[in-house]
Scaffold this motif. Structure first.
Motif, PDB file in Angstrom:
ATOM      1  N   TYR A   1       0.819  -1.215   0.000  1.00  0.00           N
ATOM      2  CA  TYR A   1       0.000   0.000   0.000  1.00  0.00           C
ATOM      3  C   TYR A   1       0.852   1.264   0.000  1.00  0.00           C
ATOM      4  N   ASN A   2       0.405   2.274  -0.750  1.00  0.00           N
ATOM      5  CA  ASN A   2       1.003   3.593  -0.727  1.00  0.00           C
ATOM      6  C   ASN A   2       0.335   4.345   0.420  1.00  0.00           C
ATOM      7  N   ALA A   3       1.092   4.630   1.458  1.00  0.00           N
ATOM      8  CA  ALA A   3       0.482   5.251   2.637  1.00  0.00           C
ATOM      9  C   ALA A   3       1.258   6.481   3.096  1.00  0.00           C
ATOM     10  N   ASN A   4       2.011   7.100   2.194  1.00  0.00           N
ATOM     11  CA  ASN A   4       2.738   8.317   2.557  1.00  0.00           C
ATOM     12  C   ASN A   4       1.780   9.499   2.653  1.00  0.00           C
ATOM     13  N   ILE A   5       1.979  10.327   3.690  1.00  0.00           N
ATOM     14  CA  ILE A   5       1.143  11.506   3.919  1.00  0.00           C
ATOM     15  C   ILE A   5       1.944  12.740   3.530  1.00  0.00           C
ATOM     16  N   ASN A   6       1.412  13.535   2.594  1.00  0.00           N
ATOM     17  CA  ASN A   6       2.106  14.736   2.115  1.00  0.00           C
ATOM     18  C   ASN A   6       2.038  15.865   3.143  1.00  0.00           C
ATOM     19  N   PRO A   7       2.974  16.847   3.052  1.00  0.00           N
ATOM     20  CA  PRO A   7       2.918  18.014   3.937  1.00  0.00           C
ATOM     21  C   PRO A   7       1.651  18.838   3.673  1.00  0.00           C
ATOM     22  N   PRO A   8       1.240  19.666   4.650  1.00  0.00           N
ATOM     23  CA  PRO A   8       0.013  20.465   4.493  1.00  0.00           C
ATOM     24  C   PRO A   8       0.081  21.450   3.323  1.00  0.00           C
ATOM     25  N   ASP A   9       1.293  21.913   2.935  1.00  0.00           N
ATOM     26  CA  ASP A   9       1.397  22.888   1.846  1.00  0.00           C
ATOM     27  C   ASP A   9       1.350  22.224   0.464  1.00  0.00           C
ATOM     28  N   GLU A  10       1.248  20.892   0.401  1.00  0.00           N
ATOM     29  CA  GLU A  10       1.135  20.164  -0.863  1.00  0.00           C
ATOM     30  C   GLU A  10      -0.258  19.549  -0.961  1.00  0.00           C
ATOM     31  N   ALA A  11      -0.616  19.168  -2.174  1.00  0.00           N
ATOM     32  CA  ALA A  11      -1.899  18.484  -2.369  1.00  0.00           C
ATOM     33  C   ALA A  11      -1.847  17.135  -1.661  1.00  0.00           C
ATOM     34  N   PRO A  12      -2.969  16.670  -1.141  1.00  0.00           N
ATOM     35  CA  PRO A  12      -2.981  15.353  -0.493  1.00  0.00           C
ATOM     36  C   PRO A  12      -2.528  14.267  -1.479  1.00  0.00           C
ATOM     37  N   ASN A  13      -1.921  13.232  -0.963  1.00  0.00           N
ATOM     38  CA  ASN A  13      -1.450  12.122  -1.783  1.00  0.00           C
ATOM     39  C   ASN A  13      -2.659  11.462  -2.453  1.00  0.00           C
ATOM     40  N   PRO A  14      -2.786  11.566  -3.782  1.00  0.00           N
ATOM     41  CA  PRO A  14      -3.965  10.986  -4.451  1.00  0.00           C
ATOM     42  C   PRO A  14      -3.963   9.458  -4.430  1.00  0.00           C
ATOM     43  N   ASN A  15      -2.799   8.873  -4.165  1.00  0.00           N
ATOM     44  CA  ASN A  15      -2.699   7.408  -4.136  1.00  0.00           C
ATOM     45  C   ASN A  15      -2.663   6.839  -2.721  1.00  0.00           C
ATOM     46  N   TYR A  16      -3.012   7.671  -1.734  1.00  0.00           N
ATOM     47  CA  TYR A  16      -2.986   7.186  -0.354  1.00  0.00           C
ATOM     48  C   TYR A  16      -3.948   6.006  -0.192  1.00  0.00           C
ATOM     49  N   GLY A  17      -3.451   4.917   0.365  1.00  0.00           N
ATOM     50  CA  GLY A  17      -4.263   3.738   0.600  1.00  0.00           C
ATOM     51  C   GLY A  17      -4.472   2.875  -0.630  1.00  0.00           C
ATOM     52  N   VAL A  18      -3.777   3.189  -1.730  1.00  0.00           N
ATOM     53  CA  VAL A  18      -3.925   2.418  -2.970  1.00  0.00           C
ATOM     54  C   VAL A  18      -2.866   1.306  -2.986  1.00  0.00           C
ATOM     55  N   PRO A  19      -3.273   0.059  -3.192  1.00  0.00           N
ATOM     56  CA  PRO A  19      -2.302  -1.037  -3.247  1.00  0.00           C
ATOM     57  C   PRO A  19      -1.561  -1.052  -4.589  1.00  0.00           C
ATOM     58  N   THR A  20      -0.327  -1.545  -4.574  1.00  0.00           N
ATOM     59  CA  THR A  20       0.455  -1.638  -5.808  1.00  0.00           C
ATOM     60  C   THR A  20       0.833  -3.077  -6.139  1.00  0.00           C
ATOM     61  N   CYS A  21       0.365  -4.033  -5.350  1.00  0.00           N
ATOM     62  CA  CYS A  21       0.603  -5.444  -5.669  1.00  0.00           C
ATOM     63  C   CYS A  21      -0.565  -6.263  -5.110  1.00  0.00           C
ATOM     64  N   ALA A  22      -0.671  -7.502  -5.568  1.00  0.00           N
ATOM     65  CA  ALA A  22      -1.768  -8.371  -5.120  1.00  0.00           C
ATOM     66  C   ALA A  22      -1.325  -9.825  -5.192  1.00  0.00           C
ATOM     67  N   ALA A  23      -1.939 -10.655  -4.361  1.00  0.00           N
ATOM     68  CA  ALA A  23      -1.700 -12.102  -4.416  1.00  0.00           C
ATOM     69  C   ALA A  23      -2.404 -12.644  -5.664  1.00  0.00           C
ATOM     70  N   PRO A  24      -1.996 -13.819  -6.140  1.00  0.00           N
ATOM     71  CA  PRO A  24      -2.629 -14.377  -7.342  1.00  0.00           C
ATOM     72  C   PRO A  24      -4.136 -14.581  -7.161  1.00  0.00           C
TER      73      PRO A  24
END
Length: 192
Positions: A144-167
């Protein structure tokens, strides 16, 4: 039938995912580092299996594996992107509904296996197994992409988005040949 429940709460002092993590003014020694939840920890899991004999001497076995999901390390940049401003934390994957119980498991997997054995000749057996893995085709995500951006940047649009999966669902069919050895006999005729 067999059922196992596992509860684990893993903590670490330091960073097990980075062998070269450095000391800084905040944490000059390992003893100064705070205890935190460890990444790669699955808080709870339930594993159940069962084997039944169906008509025509066909064996059916099943294994169900349910878990809270593996935690991952992420970075919180709320304080800034500077060296001492960013903070790492452990992200818990989101859970999904399961059989109307509610959101309790992130990983849900069920495997099924059928096997029919045929005996022939002297102590020989041929088996035809068929296995259906992830029978419900459950989407077991990870990385999961779980990085939190600083307040002066746009929120992470991929927060909580997985980048891999089991078969996903897959079928495996095979053939197995068994040769049972002849047991040795003693002089008196009794088996050893």
């Amino acid at each position: 039938m067999w059922i196992a429940f596992t509860f684990a709460r893993s903590q670490e002092q330091g960073q097990s995912t980075d062998l070269f993590w450095g000391f800084d003014a905040r944490y000059p020694t390992v003893a100064d580092r705070p205890w935190r939840r460890a990444p790669g920890n699955q808080s709870y899991a339930i594993v159940a299996n069962a084997i039944v004999r169906l008509p025509w001497e066909i064996n059916l076995s099943s294994m169900v594996n349910l878990g809270s999901g593996l935690t991952v390390t992420a970075t919180d940049f709320t304080g800034g992107r500077g060296q001492y401003e960013q903070v790492t934390y452990v992200y818990q994957p989101p859970t999904r509904p399961f059989l109307g119980i509610g959101h309790v498991f992130a990983n849900q997997n069920m495997d099924l296996r059928l096997e029919k054995a045929f005996s022939f000749a002297d102590r020989q057996r041929l088996s035809l197994p068929a296995g259906l893995y992830n029978a419900s085709n459950s989407r077991n995500y990870g990385c999961y992409n779980a990085n939190i951006n600083p307040p002066d940047e746009a929120p992470n649009p991929n927060y909580g988005v997985p980048t891999c999966a089991a078969p996903g669902r897959r079928l495996q069919i095979g053939v197995r040949y068994d040769l049972q050895p002849v047991r040795a006999r003693t002089v008196s005729g009794s088996e050893s």
